[in-house]
Design a protein around this motif. Structure first.
Motif: not given
Length: 504
Positions: A17-22
């Motif tokens: 989730a966090i890499p996808a948002l970035v």
């Protein structure tokens, strides 16, 4: 065990989730830094490299299973043999695929795809550099699976989250310094090297005293036999995931590919996050099936389906209804004009595909990977033919509609076939208890939101008001009609426990 699964599921989700948002946040800056044509070449290079991964025979599937078993029995010799075979296999795959990419780079760029003359040399050099990235990527994929086989998703996900966050940010930094496509790929090659080293150090800590041991024929046969049908599913999914971009690159060109890639990537990244939550359902399904607790499996499966389908449907509404505004705010008006239909249709296609994720996990947990593998292979072959016709006739919009047609046909066939056969839940119970509670209300909210967006959307204020009301309606529906009463009461009691000390 349930708590451990929940923690692993949460770690697995955060790792994506966090890499996808970035990544989604940096895409506009990357497109601006490269330019639309060069970003199309970048998408083409990554698609070619990704497609070469079809030669991966998916030994990770068998490796995860047998490392977990041998570690549980404290048989360190067999753990070492399994890991040695896996590393040797992926080293060979990386070398063969990397050599093919390096030697075929000029042919791909000059004879297969439509690349502007001014970008031909850069595209060729970049693809040759990416061949080294392919080799490292194969090693990284295998090393990442080892902590997971030891039920240490926290380690693999933490490393994935760090690199998945830093690499997109560093990419933007490189472009701001005036560098281009070649340097962007070079960054990813270097990052992959460091990623592999960190994973290897983690594995050595998890498995102290590990030494390389070549396995006997029996262990090799077990690994390859277990992985055979999983390879079919992987082969099909990779083919389907990357071949559409290769078709667009050949028939439409790199600028059209840029519009399609941005829109389809957004749909894929957002709607695939819930798979990271449900992915750890596989070992649970396997354990319940092994114990013969089919009634318990049926209960857990229906509840998981109920929640995952609702969550994906709610995300679909927000992405599809507001596709034009999202692309205009995220990218620019050109991307909104050219990609809004693609984003809407691809989001719907991704949602329909998501309906097969939990049934596939239960099907494989019950010991029938052949079924999911054959369906996936059929989907890839027929689906890509449909996508090709769509691209040839209607460009990037046709590609999206082709994906949707393939999703409808094969998801329906798979869901109907497995329920009551390889999945111990009837189709009627799935529809009434798994799908209906979430989909009926979400469909009404989608109709209302679409009507409001068409009638009242006169600017940013109207858009934000309609978006907020849509989110509220989706949330109210979920709380009132989707979440089961016992779960609502448990959640409320947890909230009261947290606030009670503060109130006192």
């Amino acid at each position: 065990m349930n708590l451990r699964l929940l923690r692993n599921a949460w770690s697995n989700l955060l790792g994506a989730a966090i890499p996808a948002l970035v990544m989604l946040g940096t895409v506009p800056l990357v497109v601006k830094g490269l330019g639309e044509a060069s970003y199309g070449v970048y998408s083409l290079v990554t698609a070619i490299v990704g497609y070469f991964a079809v030669i991966d025979i998916n030994v990770t599937a068998g490796s995860v299973k047998y490392i977990a078993e041998h570690q549980a029995r404290e048989d360190r010799a067999k753990v070492a043999e399994t890991l040695t075979f896996g590393l040797a296999t992926y080293t060979l795959i990386g070398l063969v695929g990397g050599a093919g990419l390096f030697l075929g780079a000029a042919w791909f760029v000059n004879d297969v795809f439509t690349v502007p003359p001014r970008l031909v040399q850069e595209a060729t050099d970049t693809l040759r550099l990416a061949s080294l990235g392919f080799f490292l990527g194969q090693l990284q994929a295998y090393l990442n699976s080892v902590p997971q086989s030891l039920m240490r998703y926290d380690i693999s996900s933490r490393v994935e989250m760090v690199f998945g966050t830093l690499v997109p940010l560093a990419t933007v930094g490189i472009l701001m310094l005036g560098y281009g496509l070649f340097e962007v790929i070079l960054l990813r090659v270097v990052a992959s090297s460091i990623h592999c080293l960190i994973l290897w150090r983690a594995i050595r800590r998890l498995l102290p005293g590990l030494a390389f041991r070549w396995p006997g024929q029996r262990i090799r046969a077990e690994l390859l036999g277990f992985s055979a049908y999983s390879f079919l599913a992987r082969f099909a999914s990779l083919s389907y995931a990357y071949a559409d971009k290769l078709i667009i690159g050949a028939l439409v060109g790199v600028t059209g590919l840029a519009y399609f890639t941005v829109a389809s990537t957004l749909a894929n990244r957002v709607l695939s996050l819930t798979f990271r939550l449900s992915g750890v359902f596989f070992p649970a399904a396997s354990a319940l099936a092994a114990k013969g607790e089919l009634a318990r499996l049926d209960q857990v499966y229906l509840k998981a389906t109920r929640y995952v389908v609702y969550l994906n449907a709610a995300i679909l509404v927000l992405v599809a209804v507001f596709a034009h505004q999202i692309l205009a705010l995220w990218m620019n008006e050109d991307f909104a004009r050219n990609g809004a239909v693609v984003l809407t249709v691809m989001a719907l296609s991704q949602f329909i595909d998501s309906l097969t994720s939990l049934p596939s996990l239960v099907n494989d947990g019950m010991g029938h990977p052949r079924v999911s593998g054959m369906f996936a292979l059929g989907r890839a072959c027929a689906g890509l033919a449909i996508v090709y016709v769509g691209v040839a006739g209607w460009g990037i919009d046709g590609a999206a509609w082709g994906h949707l047609v393939g999703s409808l046909l094969f998801t329906t066939a798979f869901v109907v076939y497995v329920h009551g056969r390889t999945v111990p839940t009837s189709l009627g119970r799935l529809l009434s208890q798994g799908y209906a509670p979430g989909l009926l209300g979400v469909a009404l909210v989608a109709i209302a939101a679409t009507a409001a967006e068409q009638l009242f959307d006169g600017g940013m204020t109207d858009f934000l008001v309609i978006l907020a009301l849509t989110v509220v309606l989706l949330g109210v529906h979920g709380v009132m009609f989707v979440i089961e009463r016992d779960d609502r009461m448990l959640a409320w009691s947890r909230v009261k426990q947290r606030w009670q000390p503060a109130g006192g």
